[in-house]
Design an enzyme around this catalytic site. Structure first.
Site, PDB file in Angstrom:
ATOM      1  CD  GLU A  59      -1.971  -2.137   1.220  1.00 22.49           C
ATOM      2  OE1 GLU A  59      -0.938  -2.582   1.634  1.00 22.49           O
ATOM      3  OE2 GLU A  59      -3.092  -3.013   1.342  1.00 22.49           O
ATOM      4  CG  HIS A 128     -11.291  -6.406   6.731  1.00 18.19           C
ATOM      5  ND1 HIS A 128     -10.451  -7.024   7.527  1.00 18.19           N
ATOM      6  CD2 HIS A 128     -10.963  -6.358   5.325  1.00 18.19           C
ATOM      7  CE1 HIS A 128      -9.423  -7.443   6.783  1.00 18.19           C
ATOM      8  NE2 HIS A 128      -9.761  -7.229   5.516  1.00 18.19           N
TER       9      HIS A 128
HETATM   10  C1  LIG Z   1      -2.699  -4.702   4.212  1.00 14.99           C
HETATM   11  C2  LIG Z   1      -3.685  -5.617   3.550  1.00 14.99           C
HETATM   12  N1  LIG Z   1      -3.986  -5.157   2.238  1.00 14.99           N
HETATM   13  C3  LIG Z   1      -4.823  -5.851   1.550  1.00 14.99           C
HETATM   14  C4  LIG Z   1      -5.723  -6.734   2.182  1.00 14.99           C
HETATM   15  C5  LIG Z   1      -6.747  -7.537   1.260  1.00 14.99           C
HETATM   16  N2  LIG Z   1      -6.428  -8.707   1.316  1.00 14.99           N
HETATM   17  C6  LIG Z   1      -6.885  -9.696   2.073  1.00 14.99           C
HETATM   18  S1  LIG Z   1      -6.151 -11.453   1.798  1.00 14.99           S
HETATM   19  C7  LIG Z   1      -5.244 -10.688   0.378  1.00 14.99           C
HETATM   20  C8  LIG Z   1      -4.313 -11.384  -0.414  1.00 14.99           C
HETATM   21  C9  LIG Z   1      -3.436 -12.374   0.719  1.00 14.99           C
HETATM   22  O1  LIG Z   1      -2.644 -13.126  -0.087  1.00 14.99           O
HETATM   23  P1  LIG Z   1      -1.391 -14.029   0.647  1.00 14.99           P
HETATM   24  O2  LIG Z   1      -0.597 -13.332   1.314  1.00 14.99           O
HETATM   25  O3  LIG Z   1      -0.878 -14.917  -0.616  1.00 14.99           O
HETATM   26  O4  LIG Z   1      -2.508 -15.065   1.216  1.00 14.99           O
HETATM   27  P2  LIG Z   1      -3.453 -16.204   0.768  1.00 14.99           P
HETATM   28  O5  LIG Z   1      -4.959 -15.323   0.688  1.00 14.99           O
HETATM   29  O6  LIG Z   1      -3.015 -16.524  -0.600  1.00 14.99           O
HETATM   30  O7  LIG Z   1      -3.422 -17.252   1.831  1.00 14.99           O
HETATM   31  C10 LIG Z   1      -5.514  -9.455   0.424  1.00 14.99           C
HETATM   32  C11 LIG Z   1      -4.853  -8.459  -0.670  1.00 14.99           C
HETATM   33  C12 LIG Z   1      -5.402  -6.910   3.690  1.00 14.99           C
HETATM   34  N3  LIG Z   1      -6.411  -7.672   4.072  1.00 14.99           N
HETATM   35  N4  LIG Z   1      -4.516  -6.356   4.042  1.00 14.99           N
END
Ligand SMILES: Cc1ncc(C[n+]2csc(CCOP(=O)(O)OP(=O)(O)O)c2C)c(N)n1
Ligand SMILES: Cc1ncc(C[n+]2csc(CCOP(=O)(O)OP(=O)(O)O)c2C)c(N)n1
Ligand SMILES: [Mg+2]
Ligand SMILES: [Mg+2]
Lengths: 324, 328, 324, 328
Positions: A59, A128
């Site tokens: 971000e 959230h």
């Molecule tokens: C700081 C932040 N940015 C964006 C989000 C929205 N978000 C939730 S899960 C996610 C993807 C996370 O990917 P990863 O770390 O690979 O975990 P996975 O969901 O694949 O297990 C995003 C972008 C968030 N929760 N926190």
């Protein structure tokens, strides 16, 4: 009349801006895929992933990239998926975007729009569901817009996109899929800094933002049944704030209720109260009432979240307190 | 273009003179800054780059006005080397209306758009991503253009650095990240900040090309950056150039500075980038010590003219802040 | 009486806490070297660098480390060198520290103190001079303390260190080297949430924070010459806020001026106004005046910064406006 | 302790059974979660880890209650494997007062201190530094103790990850960073996020030991983590363990999910960690498919009991949020 939604209006407005101006680009997590709320749906298909850029979960850097791009001729739109994560980009926004024009003695401009969304009501729990717009109103150099409907998106987002300053547009997650009809010819863009009087009335003024505008209208309808005429004002932009419209109304009604979903303490409602009590001290017939969330994080449990969320009932309480 | 170990092979007499003049201008300017700051003519936190001039000179003298530089809190040298007028720079540090930012910004916020100097920042690491954005814009607008961003070794531990490096790599933008590794962040040595040996070691996982060199050898900086710049101008990049260097003054003018006791100034001065260039130039017959004295004298004269200009410049109108908070 | 400074009192209080409790540790940039304002001077020498930990420039992670350490039994003190950079740690502080106790249903506690300093007046320009405390007051789960003197440091920092919640202590860079005498026996720690009436008076109430407390006292002395008795109140902690003490004063004086150095718009003054106008509506004889910085970034130029900075003169203007 | 390529050499029949049971409990729980979520019995953004159970099981079953785990938004599997009671976990997801966080936290904020599960987070990467702080505390308090923190491949691009890795390296804390690399962050594939090939590649500059393995082979996860854990228990660390894995469901229950069309579920299912363990167990004579069916049936029974428990649990008292905003 065209039937649409808040979310679709965002996507359509962005598309229009991108068609008209090759300098408009979109950055954000999953934006090329439309995002979880479909606010960028169709953009990558039409404009390609060079202009609709999926980003990693970074971000701060993404906001910084938008600032740099704006300083070098683009008009970036950056999306922070939840306002809860704007704190990760806060340094970029506050120390970077907001001050660049000033610190450079007017040489630099940062014409960017940061879109994000806030609010509770979807059981998304403490990280959230926040409403953090008041932080932004304390930062000289930023403008802050909170559209309460598809109509306001259509009226104000084009203006934000054309503004030479960083503008934060705080959307509402609970409004995205609300159905609405817009005039066929479209909505004419309007300047920032003008409140909208949604309902006229001489007994009490209700100033409400974002989702709370609809709650205020509901409360006003109920008050009408009881013979009380409420004037409902949506400031639409917090910075700049249209104090004259609000003050003129309070001068007539003598009573004010300010309503937002954010936590009451330190919320933008306090700023409105402070400005109005100064401008309208002798007009006020009762203390100004503030409606907002209690001073707790947002709980997950549905019964608790429902109790937490301010709505028409709390606005009615506020109105009753100022009419007492 | 030779391949001499000391880098001087990339230079000719005229380039060497330009580097000499640039370094003397920075040195003379900053040496004057210290008393100006102590006598409250210059304002704000003032970070000198005395000892580090080789990096600013070796890099910025090769850039065109429409090529962009972002800098950090230790920005005067970069600004001067990029062409910012000395008088307007000093006026800025003195908070005068003739300053390049009309007295609003000060030392940590120097900007001069006409010379592509998009600016210093007071937030360590804060404008690293701006460089990526600027290069992205140049490419999308079909204008191209290289972007250089200076940062210190202390900034490499800030999360924004990793985020930015990743984006630069992903989007393949022509950004040159120039690290001035002086081994310190404020009063704390690098060893208390990280176990990463070289800042350039951080580039490999991102497939970002990188090099580490002796930043006190301006000829070497010039030579290596020349190659990097050629690539960047061809639209390739990013690149991470780590320049090992030393600052000869404290972190800022007037700092507590007890940490300096540990350092032996004599040994440092032997590595002075100006004196090294003078020795290289003598060996190659480009110019002699006299020429260096002349360049120094000219620089000191320019500084005095800048002091005169800046001192004569009025303080800004009190209405200015409100006027410039918003554009348009 | 002992002569001391605000800065030395911070160092002394931290040292005392560290002596008394092995769980107290200090993290921050340059803290083992005393820091630029000498607020941690001598700690590393006495307690070693295992407990007085120099950190890299990683504000977010450092704050996060403190949270994790607090959740596992330590009582960390983390220093953010300038409040301008707290925005880099904002996510950790807001989504991490502030909500952990709540979100875990009371299982976790985060007994940490985040020390930082704000304020202008030292020509440090737009990115090293801000007053951002009002952001923190909008975050349920945080407490916010603003000591206005060495005495208040001595009274409140020990309490903050003993609190089971994350407490942000916002110091003032202009107060660090102000000389002050403290009673020989030391100052007894006091609870958070109690305002201090520094001067009694029946004509007007001035509520001021941090550096502005001294400006308020100066203004009050000048008013006395003109026969006006001002009551000066230092809330000392913004969260929790001691509204009863403030309201009781306003009930007597009927007039209130609120003064802080932060930008007026969105500042904590607005919150005080909103609470007081509600509590004391019928007591107020004039609109509440707010004194604060104008809505611009902090300029470097000394003439501009001096004009920017609110002080005794602006408080006097405020008092005049409420006495009109 | 063998050195079999498939990792099963580290297992014996009883360990293999424990892993089987753990994976079935996670699978059965999450399969039930989906309809519960769709019928609004379960609340909040619900991220399933079906397909990734091998990582949670291989890691968490080896940890003692007083060894700490931090998790991310995809936390149910980690919580169950760490010993969090299934009924209390489900009650939490349903917002009931019997939930482990009394209904205040929900899926992304599950905490159970009694089992050393210090918690999930909704902020990607947000609690990585908590792990370092927790390990630092353990060392300073002379209590020792290993800390494991789970994160996704998407979190590796967040600046906080680099900052945290640097601190863990600098302070040499016994933290094991377990990355579940499922190749996606939300709907976007890793290739759009970074050019870094393996998350473990990021460890080298920090001198952090690292390994990448097949996270769908629970035996392999178990074997490698066993070694890592031994080192960490001896106070050495940190370590970065990257587990390549796949999630078989969308990012969250009910997501737009168009991106899934590109993936062939058939091929995925062949790599199902449960079925792989069953095949390994059969080859080694530890247990047969019948035993797996029995474990599945038992798990589904436990899930129904959890549903009954959670459904019977009342909603929390409306005064609770105000009571729990501050401690003490
Ligand atoms: C700081 C932040 N940015 C964006 C989000 C929205 N978000 C939730 S899960 C996610 C993807 C996370 O990917 P990863 O770390 O690979 O975990 P996975 O969901 O694949 O297990 C995003 C972008 C968030 N929760 N926190
Ligand atoms: C985000 C942030 N944190 C802390 C500071 C305070 N600070 C100013 S300069 C500095 C050290 C920077 O070190 P480095 O990047 O190596 O640059 P150098 O000063 O050595 O040239 C620090 C910690 C700051 N300005 N910004
Ligand atoms: Mg350095
Ligand atoms: Mg992933």
């Amino acid at each position: 009349m065209t039937e649409t939604t808040y979310s679709a209006t965002i996507a359509a407005t962005l598309a229009e801006a991108m068609r008209a101006d090759g300098r408009v680009v979109v950055f954000g997590e999953d934006v090329a895929l439309g995002g979880p709320y479909l606010t960028t749906k169709g953009l990558a298909e039409e404009f390609g992933t060079e202009r609709v850029v999926n980003t990693p979960i970074s971000e701060a850097a993404i906001c910084g990239v938008a600032i740099g791009a704006a300083q070098s001729g683009l008009r970036p739109v950056v999306e922070i998926m939840f306002i809860d994560f704007i704190d990760l980009a806060m340094d970029q926004l506050v120390n970077g975007a907001a001050k660049a024009h000033f610190m450079s003695g007017g040489q630099l401009a940062v014409p960017m729009v940061l879109r994000t969304q806030g609010g509770a009501g979807q059981r998304a729990a403490a990280q959230h569901s926040q409403s953090l717009e008041s932080w932004l109103t304390h930062v000289p150099g930023l403008k802050v817009v909170m559209p309460s409907s598809a109509r306001e998106v259509a009226a104000l987002l084009p203006t934000a996109l054309a503004d030479p300053n960083p503008v934060v547009v705080v959307e509402s997650k609970t409004l995205y899929f609300r159905r609405e009809t817009l005039p066929d010819g479209g909505v004419v863009p309007e300047p920032l800094g003008r409140a909208r009087v949604l309902r006229q009335g001489g007994d009490v003024t209700i100033v409400a933002t974002s989702r709370m505008v609809h709650e205020a209208l509901e409360a006003a309808a109920e008050l009408e049944g009881a013979g009380i005429q409420a004037e409902v004002i949506d400031p639409r932009t917090l910075v700049p704030l249209d104090l004259p419209t609000i003050a003129a109304s309070v001068a007539r009604t003598g009573r004010l209720v300010v309503a937002h979903e954010a936590v009451r303490q330190g919320g933008f409602g306090a700023e409105i109260v402070a400005q109005v009590q100064e401008a309208c001290f002798w007009d006020l017939d009762a203390p100004i009432a503030r409606v907002g969330a209690p001073f707790t994080p947002v709980p997950l449990s549905p019964v608790l979240e429902d109790a937490y969320l301010p709505g028409a009932a709390e606005i009615l309480d506020g109105v009753r307190s100022v009419l007492r | 273009m030779g391949t001499d170990a000391d880098g001087a092979g990339a230079l000719d007499a005229s380039i060497a003179r330009r580097l000499l003049v640039t370094m003397w201008r920075i040195r003379a300017f900053e040496e004057r800054l210290e008393p100006l700051k102590r006598s409250s003519m210059v304002h704000g936190l003032t970070h000198l780059s005395i000892g580090q001039e080789g990096v600013a000179a070796g890099v910025c003298t090769q850039l065109a006005d429409d090529e962009t530089v972002y800098s950090n809190h230790r920005a005067d040298g970069h600004a001067l080397a990029k062409g910012v007028d000395m008088g307007r720079l000093l006026a800025e540090l003195m908070g005068r209306s003739g300053g390049c930012c009309r007295g609003l910004g000060g030392s940590m916020h120097v900007v001069d758009v006409s010379h592509g100097f998009l600016g210093a920042t007071g937030v360590v690491g804060g404008n690293l991503p701006f460089a990526v954005g600027s290069a992205f814009a140049g490419r999308l607008l079909g204008r191209g253009g290289v972007v250089v961003v200076f940062f210190g070794d202390g900034a490499a531990q800030a999360g924004i650095f990793a985020e930015t490096l990743n984006l630069a790599s992903l989007w393949e933008v022509p950004v040159v990240f120039v690290c001035e590794n002086n081994g310190f962040a404020e009063f704390t040595p690098r060893s208390a900040h990280t176990r990463v040996e070289r800042v350039s070691d951080l580039a490999a996982p991102f497939h970002v090309a990188a090099a580490t060199l002796d930043g006190n050898d301006v000829a070497e900086v010039y030579r290596v950056f020349q190659g990097v710049l050629g690539e960047a101008r061809a639209g390739r990049g990013p690149f991470l150039l780590e320049c090992l260097t030393e600052r000869l003054s404290g972190h800022y003018v007037g700092d507590p500075g007890g940490y300096r006791a540990a350092l032996e100034d004599e040994a440092w001065r032997a590595r002075d980038p100006i004196q090294r260039l003078v020795r290289q130039a003598a060996a190659r017959g480009w110019f002699d010590e006299e020429a260096s004295h002349a360049a120094e004298a000219a620089a000191r004269e320019e500084v005095e003219a800048a002091v005169a200009f800046a001192s004569a410049s009025p303080f800004p109108d009190p209405a200015l802040p409100a006027e410039l908070t918003y554009a348009g």
